[in-house]
Structure formats: C-alpha cells, structure tokens
Motif scaffolding. Structure first.
Motif, PDB file in Angstrom:
ATOM      1  N   PHE A   1       0.925  -1.238   0.040  1.00 45.71           N
ATOM      2  CA  PHE A   1       0.015  -0.036  -0.046  1.00 45.71           C
ATOM      3  C   PHE A   1       0.867   1.118  -0.065  1.00 45.71           C
ATOM      4  N   THR A   2       0.381   2.367  -0.947  1.00 44.77           N
ATOM      5  CA  THR A   2       1.214   3.507  -0.619  1.00 44.77           C
ATOM      6  C   THR A   2       0.081   4.818  -0.411  1.00 44.77           C
ATOM      7  N   PRO A   3       0.071   5.668   0.179  1.00 47.35           N
ATOM      8  CA  PRO A   3      -0.786   6.648   0.547  1.00 47.35           C
ATOM      9  C   PRO A   3      -0.982   7.641  -0.773  1.00 47.35           C
ATOM     10  N   ALA A   4      -1.832   8.150  -0.800  1.00 46.02           N
ATOM     11  CA  ALA A   4      -2.162   9.344  -1.433  1.00 46.02           C
ATOM     12  C   ALA A   4      -1.268  10.456  -0.974  1.00 46.02           C
ATOM     13  N   PHE A   5      -1.146  11.475  -1.905  1.00 48.44           N
ATOM     14  CA  PHE A   5      -0.088  12.713  -1.263  1.00 48.44           C
ATOM     15  C   PHE A   5      -0.627  14.030  -1.773  1.00 48.44           C
ATOM     16  N   LEU A   6      -0.633  14.928  -0.882  1.00 49.13           N
ATOM     17  CA  LEU A   6      -1.098  16.391  -1.159  1.00 49.13           C
ATOM     18  C   LEU A   6      -0.048  17.342  -1.021  1.00 49.13           C
ATOM     19  N   PRO A   7       0.502  17.741  -2.366  1.00 51.43           N
ATOM     20  CA  PRO A   7       1.632  18.887  -2.193  1.00 51.43           C
ATOM     21  C   PRO A   7       1.306  20.064  -1.536  1.00 51.43           C
ATOM     22  N   LEU A   8       1.967  20.817  -0.684  1.00 50.79           N
ATOM     23  CA  LEU A   8       1.668  21.896  -0.245  1.00 50.79           C
ATOM     24  C   LEU A   8       2.233  23.236  -0.521  1.00 50.79           C
ATOM     25  N   PHE A   9       3.625  23.245  -0.730  1.00 50.24           N
ATOM     26  CA  PHE A   9       4.139  24.020  -1.613  1.00 50.24           C
ATOM     27  C   PHE A   9       5.456  23.337  -2.108  1.00 50.24           C
ATOM     28  N   PHE A  10       5.664  23.742  -3.499  1.00 55.10           N
ATOM     29  CA  PHE A  10       6.830  22.966  -3.977  1.00 55.10           C
ATOM     30  C   PHE A  10       7.225  23.831  -5.125  1.00 55.10           C
ATOM     31  N   ASP A  11       8.514  23.197  -5.768  1.00 57.71           N
ATOM     32  CA  ASP A  11       9.019  23.559  -7.036  1.00 57.71           C
ATOM     33  C   ASP A  11       9.895  22.375  -7.770  1.00 57.71           C
ATOM     34  N   VAL A  12      10.085  22.075  -8.953  1.00 58.36           N
ATOM     35  CA  VAL A  12      10.752  21.090  -9.493  1.00 58.36           C
ATOM     36  C   VAL A  12      12.058  21.388  -9.882  1.00 58.36           C
ATOM     37  N   LYS A  13      13.135  20.823  -9.462  1.00 61.08           N
ATOM     38  CA  LYS A  13      14.387  21.395  -9.872  1.00 61.08           C
ATOM     39  C   LYS A  13      15.207  20.134 -10.525  1.00 61.08           C
ATOM     40  N   SER A  14      16.129  20.963 -11.427  1.00 60.23           N
ATOM     41  CA  SER A  14      16.931  19.758 -12.049  1.00 60.23           C
ATOM     42  C   SER A  14      18.206  19.864 -11.475  1.00 60.23           C
ATOM     43  N   ILE A  15      18.778  18.712 -11.330  1.00 60.50           N
ATOM     44  CA  ILE A  15      20.098  18.559 -10.440  1.00 60.50           C
ATOM     45  C   ILE A  15      21.009  17.310 -11.178  1.00 60.50           C
ATOM     46  N   SER A  16      21.967  17.795 -11.948  1.00 62.52           N
ATOM     47  CA  SER A  16      22.632  16.964 -12.556  1.00 62.52           C
ATOM     48  C   SER A  16      21.775  15.967 -13.700  1.00 62.52           C
ATOM     49  N   ASN A  17      21.156  16.854 -14.365  1.00 59.57           N
ATOM     50  CA  ASN A  17      20.114  16.388 -15.275  1.00 59.57           C
ATOM     51  C   ASN A  17      19.294  15.452 -14.826  1.00 59.57           C
ATOM     52  N   ARG A  18      18.820  15.303 -13.576  1.00 57.15           N
ATOM     53  CA  ARG A  18      17.696  14.762 -13.023  1.00 57.15           C
ATOM     54  C   ARG A  18      16.795  15.632 -12.308  1.00 57.15           C
ATOM     55  N   PHE A  19      15.477  15.229 -12.051  1.00 55.94           N
ATOM     56  CA  PHE A  19      14.558  16.308 -11.620  1.00 55.94           C
ATOM     57  C   PHE A  19      13.908  15.709 -10.335  1.00 55.94           C
ATOM     58  N   TYR A  20      13.857  16.764  -9.588  1.00 52.56           N
ATOM     59  CA  TYR A  20      13.716  16.539  -8.074  1.00 52.56           C
ATOM     60  C   TYR A  20      12.451  17.349  -7.673  1.00 52.56           C
ATOM     61  N   TYR A  21      11.881  16.825  -6.702  1.00 55.94           N
ATOM     62  CA  TYR A  21      10.704  17.702  -5.947  1.00 55.94           C
ATOM     63  C   TYR A  21      11.430  18.461  -4.619  1.00 55.94           C
ATOM     64  N   ILE A  22      11.144  19.671  -4.801  1.00 53.78           N
ATOM     65  CA  ILE A  22      11.625  20.489  -3.403  1.00 53.78           C
ATOM     66  C   ILE A  22      10.344  21.148  -2.867  1.00 53.78           C
ATOM     67  N   GLY A  23      10.245  21.073  -1.599  1.00 56.47           N
ATOM     68  CA  GLY A  23       9.002  21.813  -1.084  1.00 56.47           C
ATOM     69  C   GLY A  23       8.432  20.795   0.123  1.00 56.47           C
ATOM     70  N   ALA A  24       7.199  20.753   0.501  1.00 57.13           N
ATOM     71  CA  ALA A  24       6.426  19.893   1.470  1.00 57.13           C
ATOM     72  C   ALA A  24       5.191  19.560   0.964  1.00 57.13           C
ATOM     73  N   GLY A  25       5.129  18.458   1.731  1.00 59.39           N
ATOM     74  CA  GLY A  25       3.577  17.694   1.282  1.00 59.39           C
ATOM     75  C   GLY A  25       3.138  17.064   2.383  1.00 59.39           C
ATOM     76  N   LEU A  26       1.855  16.344   2.348  1.00 63.86           N
ATOM     77  CA  LEU A  26       1.237  15.566   3.472  1.00 63.86           C
ATOM     78  C   LEU A  26       0.804  14.288   2.742  1.00 63.86           C
ATOM     79  N   ASN A  27       1.243  13.237   3.372  1.00 63.43           N
ATOM     80  CA  ASN A  27       0.609  11.933   2.925  1.00 63.43           C
ATOM     81  C   ASN A  27      -0.579  11.563   3.652  1.00 63.43           C
ATOM     82  N   LEU A  28      -1.915  10.912   2.984  1.00 68.96           N
ATOM     83  CA  LEU A  28      -3.005  10.865   3.433  1.00 68.96           C
ATOM     84  C   LEU A  28      -3.137   9.485   3.626  1.00 68.96           C
ATOM     85  N   TYR A  29      -4.175   9.194   4.674  1.00 67.05           N
ATOM     86  CA  TYR A  29      -4.634   7.992   4.943  1.00 67.05           C
ATOM     87  C   TYR A  29      -5.623   7.108   4.370  1.00 67.05           C
ATOM     88  N   ARG A  30      -5.342   7.463   2.988  1.00 67.13           N
ATOM     89  CA  ARG A  30      -6.077   6.469   2.034  1.00 67.13           C
ATOM     90  C   ARG A  30      -5.134   6.512   0.769  1.00 67.13           C
TER      91      ARG A  30
END
Length: 296
Positions: free
Chosen positions: A8-37
């Motif tokens: 099982f993997t929870p759903a996820f609500l992004p709260l604030f974020f940006d997407v950055k490229s580091i060494s030609n790979r992309f990463y989520y930067i910011g915060a979010g909440l995992n949900l109990y469904r």
C-alpha cells in the motif's frame, strides 16, 4: 507456482513546491502531506522470460505503460529476465482526485512485486526507478520517496539524495484534510505549463523549514502567489479562508481545493464545499504517518 506480494502507498497532497533539475535529474523541492487513503496492489506473479503482466482494477483491465516500464527497469537491476502474472489494484480515492494517485499506484506495484519475488535490491534503487518514471511519463512531480516514508515531509533538494535531503516533521495529531474535487471531465481552472512556473522566492530559505508552523507559513505564501493567476478559483479559496482553517489551497492540475483543519471542524468545511462540489467529490483524510508498507 505463483508468488504473492501485497503493498500500500498513500495518496499525497503537495503543499508548496518547485521542481528542480540537479545533474540532469529532476527533484521535488517543498513540502507535502501523506493521506491515510491511497492505492494498494496485490501481485500474483512468477518469473518469466519477459514482462507479461495484466493490470486490474475492479475486474477491469487497465493500461498502465509507466508501471510496465518501471517493472522492466527494476527487474533489470535485480537480474531478472521478466515476470508473468497480475497486478490487482484497489484505489481508495476517486481517480479524478489530484492526490498523486498515479505515483501511489506505481510505488505500491513495485513494492508488491519486490515482496513477491524476494528481490535482492535496496529500497533506494526501487524509489530511484519510480522517480525517474514519474518525470519520463509525466505522471508526477517526483514524490515517490515522500509517499514511501509517510507523514508531513519536507524535501530540501540540496542534492536529491535519499534519505538525507528529506525531513519528516511533527504535526498536530488531530488535524484533518478536507478536499473538494470536480468530476473527471471538469476543471476548476486550467493549470500552468509547469516548465514556465517557478516559485523560487518561496523556496529560497527552505533549509529553515523544519516545523509545522513554518510549513503552514510557506504554504500560505505559495497559495497566495499561485492563486492570483486563477481568478475563477478565488471565491472558493476566499470562502475557505473565512472559515479560519489552519491553511487552505488548491491542487496543481485544476481539479481540487483543500482545507487543513482540526478534527472537530470537518463538518463546517465539508458543508461549505457542498456549494461547489457533489457529495462524492468531498472527502476528509487523516495524515498517514507510515507511508508505503508491505503485507507479507
């Protein structure tokens, strides 16, 4: 003989974020909440000469090319030629909700297969595959690791390393997340082209974000900057603010608004959202503190 794995993997609500490229790979930067469904997956499989999987949901077959490609990559790392069988999914949240459900399905599928086949590869390798697939197939923003660890999470993104660039933050245990979403064919607004959308000013001092209160402040700033471009949504967001939530905001694909509140306030936010959304489009969630889990 087939082998069985469940995850099982929870759903996820992004709260604030940006997407950055580091060494030609992309990463989520910011915060979010995992949900109990979220999304659970049962794998009934056996080793095979190639990848031959049926993806099922409620007895119906799904077309999930991103999961098929992720399975191939994971098996290649593990030294397997292929696998045959079924991946049977259960979605606990309506598919139209913008809560990172494709990523939840992806991670739960890989975890279930990993368990069924007893693959001798580390969890980090599996998450690396999932995050690469998210961006390659445009199904997510790089939240696979965040969903795997649960809770309220901050991704600092200084190097995209797992797990040292990520922080789980304590939160009030009685908070709830109330969401309102439109049907699968409707839109509240049309979202930005993400290549042209960056909020670096919100994220400049993300290294100092290490508490619930600091995440709330950043989320409010993010929502203010984001929502100003979408006049059609302002009446809903402003109405939620008048009810004094901890914080409220909107999803990033144009289909969902949310309010974070205390447990005893759920009804007043749900009643307000009924003016804009059908009953089946309103849900309340607890925070999932665990993240991905495997059931042996």
């Amino acid at each position: 003989m087939s082998f069985v794995g469940r995850a099982f993997t929870p759903a996820f609500l992004p709260l604030f974020f940006d997407v950055k490229s580091i060494s030609n790979r992309f990463y989520y930067i910011g915060a979010g909440l995992n949900l109990y469904r979220g999304v659970s997956c049962t794998a009934k499989v056996k080793p095979f000469s190639c990848v031959k999987l049926n993806f099922l949901f409620g007895g119906k077959e799904l077309n999930l090319p991103w999961i098929e490609e992720a399975v191939k990559r994971m098996l290649s790392i593990a030294g397997f030629n292929g696998v045959q069988g079924t991946l049977d999914f259960n979605f606990e949240v309506p598919l139209n909700f913008d809560l990172s459900l494709p990523t939840a399905a992806l991670v739960s599928a890989l975890a279930a297969l990993h368990s069924a086949l007893k693959l001798n590869i580390p969890a980090k390798a599996v998450i690396d595959v999932a995050q690469e697939i998210e961006f390659n197939f445009k199904i997510g923003f790089g939240t696979a690791f965040l969903q795997s660890i649960g809770g309220l999470v901050v991704a600092k993104g200084s190097g995209g390393n797992l797990p040292q660039d990520f922080l789980k933050v304590n939160y009030p245990k009685d908070i709830r997340i109330v969401v309102g979403s439109v049907s699968s064919i409707e839109m509240l607004f049309y979202p930005h082209v993400w290549d042209n959308f960056h909020l670096s000013e919100v994220l400049d001092d993300i290294s100092s974000v290490n508490s619930f209160d600091s995440i709330v402040l950043k989320t409010k700033l993010f929502v203010e900057k984001f929502a100003t471009d979408f006049k059609s949504i302002n009446s809903i967001v402003e109405g939620l603010r008048r009810l004094n939530p901890i914080v409220c905001g909107l999803s990033l694909n144009g289909k969902l608004v949310y309010a974070i509140c205390m447990k005893d306030e759920i009804i007043k936010f749900a009643d307000f959202l009924l003016d804009f959304f059908p009953c089946e489009g309103i849900m309340a969630f607890e925070v999932d503190p665990v993240g991905t889990r495997v059931y042996l």
